[in-house]
Scaffold this motif. Structure first.
Motif, PDB file in Angstrom:
ATOM      1  N   TRP A  44       5.569   5.974   7.562  1.00  0.00           N
ATOM      2  CA  TRP A  44       4.342   5.958   6.765  1.00  0.00           C
ATOM      3  C   TRP A  44       3.191   5.287   7.502  1.00  0.00           C
ATOM      4  O   TRP A  44       3.386   4.325   8.253  1.00  0.00           O
ATOM      5  N   TYR A  45       1.992   5.794   7.281  1.00  0.00           N
ATOM      6  CA  TYR A  45       0.789   5.038   7.612  1.00  0.00           C
ATOM      7  C   TYR A  45      -0.330   5.449   6.670  1.00  0.00           C
ATOM      8  O   TYR A  45      -0.310   6.520   6.073  1.00  0.00           O
ATOM      9  N   TYR A  46      -1.301   4.546   6.532  1.00  0.00           N
ATOM     10  CA  TYR A  46      -2.342   4.725   5.532  1.00  0.00           C
ATOM     11  C   TYR A  46      -3.183   5.962   5.835  1.00  0.00           C
ATOM     12  O   TYR A  46      -3.597   6.168   6.979  1.00  0.00           O
ATOM     13  N   PRO A  47      -3.470   6.782   4.836  1.00  0.00           N
ATOM     14  CA  PRO A  47      -4.280   7.986   5.072  1.00  0.00           C
ATOM     15  C   PRO A  47      -5.716   7.625   5.425  1.00  0.00           C
ATOM     16  O   PRO A  47      -6.264   6.651   4.888  1.00  0.00           O
ATOM     17  N   PRO A  48      -6.347   8.370   6.300  1.00  0.00           N
ATOM     18  CA  PRO A  48      -7.778   8.164   6.578  1.00  0.00           C
ATOM     19  C   PRO A  48      -8.583   8.312   5.294  1.00  0.00           C
ATOM     20  O   PRO A  48      -8.124   8.929   4.317  1.00  0.00           O
ATOM     21  N   CYS A  83      -0.585  21.080   6.594  1.00  0.00           N
ATOM     22  CA  CYS A  83       0.715  21.741   6.433  1.00  0.00           C
ATOM     23  C   CYS A  83       1.730  20.827   5.759  1.00  0.00           C
ATOM     24  O   CYS A  83       2.308  21.155   4.735  1.00  0.00           O
ATOM     25  N   ASN A  84       1.961  19.659   6.375  1.00  0.00           N
ATOM     26  CA  ASN A  84       2.941  18.738   5.796  1.00  0.00           C
ATOM     27  C   ASN A  84       2.627  17.265   6.078  1.00  0.00           C
ATOM     28  O   ASN A  84       3.456  16.396   5.842  1.00  0.00           O
ATOM     29  N   ALA A  85       1.451  16.989   6.608  1.00  0.00           N
ATOM     30  CA  ALA A  85       1.114  15.614   7.001  1.00  0.00           C
ATOM     31  C   ALA A  85       1.094  14.663   5.813  1.00  0.00           C
ATOM     32  O   ALA A  85       1.460  13.490   5.940  1.00  0.00           O
ATOM     33  N   ALA A  86       0.660  15.132   4.647  1.00  0.00           N
ATOM     34  CA  ALA A  86       0.544  14.248   3.487  1.00  0.00           C
ATOM     35  C   ALA A  86       1.910  13.745   3.034  1.00  0.00           C
ATOM     36  O   ALA A  86       2.102  12.550   2.793  1.00  0.00           O
ATOM     37  N   THR A  87       2.880  14.658   2.903  1.00  0.00           N
ATOM     38  CA  THR A  87       4.208  14.235   2.470  1.00  0.00           C
ATOM     39  C   THR A  87       4.973  13.552   3.602  1.00  0.00           C
ATOM     40  O   THR A  87       5.804  12.677   3.360  1.00  0.00           O
ATOM     41  N   ARG A  88       4.685  13.926   4.830  1.00  0.00           N
ATOM     42  CA  ARG A  88       5.410  13.373   5.977  1.00  0.00           C
ATOM     43  C   ARG A  88       4.881  12.014   6.394  1.00  0.00           C
ATOM     44  O   ARG A  88       5.630  11.190   6.947  1.00  0.00           O
ATOM     45  N   LYS A  89       3.574  11.729   6.115  1.00  0.00           N
ATOM     46  CA  LYS A  89       2.967  10.484   6.584  1.00  0.00           C
ATOM     47  C   LYS A  89       2.439   9.617   5.447  1.00  0.00           C
ATOM     48  O   LYS A  89       2.767   8.446   5.344  1.00  0.00           O
ATOM     49  N   MET A 127       0.827  -1.200   0.000  1.00  0.00           N
ATOM     50  CA  MET A 127       0.000   0.000   0.000  1.00  0.00           C
ATOM     51  C   MET A 127       0.864   1.254   0.000  1.00  0.00           C
ATOM     52  O   MET A 127       0.587   2.213  -0.729  1.00  0.00           O
ATOM     53  N   GLN A 128       1.905   1.264   0.797  1.00  0.00           N
ATOM     54  CA  GLN A 128       2.805   2.413   0.855  1.00  0.00           C
ATOM     55  C   GLN A 128       3.471   2.650  -0.491  1.00  0.00           C
ATOM     56  O   GLN A 128       3.502   3.782  -1.000  1.00  0.00           O
ATOM     57  N   GLU A 129       3.999   1.582  -1.099  1.00  0.00           N
ATOM     58  CA  GLU A 129       4.673   1.705  -2.383  1.00  0.00           C
ATOM     59  C   GLU A 129       3.701   2.136  -3.485  1.00  0.00           C
ATOM     60  O   GLU A 129       4.050   2.937  -4.356  1.00  0.00           O
ATOM     61  N   TRP A 130       2.467   1.609  -3.415  1.00  0.00           N
ATOM     62  CA  TRP A 130       1.482   1.932  -4.448  1.00  0.00           C
ATOM     63  C   TRP A 130       1.072   3.401  -4.402  1.00  0.00           C
ATOM     64  O   TRP A 130       0.994   4.074  -5.421  1.00  0.00           O
ATOM     65  N   LEU A 131       0.792   3.925  -3.191  1.00  0.00           N
ATOM     66  CA  LEU A 131       0.415   5.336  -3.057  1.00  0.00           C
ATOM     67  C   LEU A 131       1.543   6.241  -3.560  1.00  0.00           C
ATOM     68  O   LEU A 131       1.300   7.228  -4.265  1.00  0.00           O
ATOM     69  N   HIS A 132       2.777   5.901  -3.176  1.00  0.00           N
ATOM     70  CA  HIS A 132       3.935   6.691  -3.609  1.00  0.00           C
ATOM     71  C   HIS A 132       4.069   6.623  -5.128  1.00  0.00           C
ATOM     72  O   HIS A 132       4.295   7.652  -5.796  1.00  0.00           O
TER      73      HIS A 132
END
Length: 284
Positions: free
Chosen positions: A252-256, A238-244, A213-218
């Motif tokens: 990394w963790y999956y976005p809500p 502010c920076n949560a999307a690029t930071r998380k 999932m992490q690799e796919w989103l990236h």
């Protein structure tokens, strides 16, 4: 929906399936039975049926003509099947939860293994079937001894189960009361079992490879041609999307869901709209 497995032997497995529990998610249970006999079930006042079918109250829905049959018992929406579990997996619903409490390599019942080394061969066909039938969010609770779990752990990883944690059940001194002689003990009495927690890893096929999932989103955001910094604008952070959510490291963790929705809409509106990102989002 879930499967429960306990006290199983390779030569004899049965299953229990429970009716969906409203109003939450439906669940099913699977229990491997070894020592229970037909007479014991009858003494438990269980209603016998001769066809395997969907449990609905105290009745079973007949299967199509020519379908394989097996002995089953129904009581209060729970169905117990006599048969090998690996032959029944394909007929049971896709599980959200699996609880496995099979052989412990302690020679605890007829058919149990005596050494931990033999557990990998015993469990692998079952783990393979669990993996084929599970959803990306299926949870597995794996009960065993500490050595048994450690031995089977590589097999679980091999078939795509992500390790979360290991929980220890301390049974206390009462578990050994009257069964231990302090004058002849050669080791500390065993008073614990472990229950390891796993979750089925989602995998995405991309260009002949399977991505996490992490690799796919990236990969998907990079495919849009948009700068990664715009993901923060898309999520209104502010920076949560690029930071998380789009980071490639261990943070990394999956976005809500709300954030995933914003990422998908922004990417498909401003970047390359073709590809998996739109297809996946349209099915949500």
């Amino acid at each position: 929906m879930g499967w429960r497995a306990s006290s199983g032997a390779s030569s004899s497995c049965g299953g229990v399936r429970a009716r969906p529990r409203p109003p939450g998610k439906p669940w099913y249970a699977v229990r491997w039975c070894v020592n229970a006999t037909e007479q014991e079930l009858q003494r438990s006042h269980m209603n016998p049926t001769t066809r395997l079918g969907e449990a609905t109250g105290h009745e079973t829905k007949p299967r199509p003509s020519g379908a394989r049959t097996t002995k089953s018992y129904v009581r209060s929406g729970v169905t117990i099947h006599f048969g090998r579990a690996e032959r029944l997996y394909a007929e049971w619903p896709v599980p959200v939860c699996i609880v496995s409490d099979g052989p412990y390599e302690v020679d605890g019942f007829p058919g149990d293994t005596c050494t931990a080394e033999s557990l990998t061969g015993w469990y692998e066909p079952h783990i393979k079937a669990w993996s084929e039938r599970s959803r990306p969010d299926t949870t597995l609770w794996f009960w065993s001894t500490e050595v048994g779990w450690a031995t089977v752990h590589p097999v679980l990883l091999k078939y795509g189960w992500g390790y979360r944690c290991c929980n220890i059940w301390d049974k206390g001194l009462g578990h050994i009361a009257g069964n231990s002689n302090s004058k002849t003990l050669k080791q500390f009495p065993v008073v614990t079992e472990v229950c390891a927690h796993y979750v089925k890893k989602p995998e995405f096929p991309v260009n002949g490879k399977k991505l996490s999932m992490q690799e796919w989103l990236h990969h998907e955001w990079k495919r849009t041609g948009l700068p990664f910094s715009l993901a923060n604008q898309a999520c209104m952070v502010c920076n949560a999307a690029t930071r998380k959510y789009l980071t490639a490291d261990h943070l990394w963790y999956y976005p809500p869901f709300q954030m995933f929705e914003r990422l998908a809409i922004y990417a498909n509106s401003h970047g390359d709209p073709s590809g998996i990102l739109r297809e996946i989002f349209n099915r949500i």
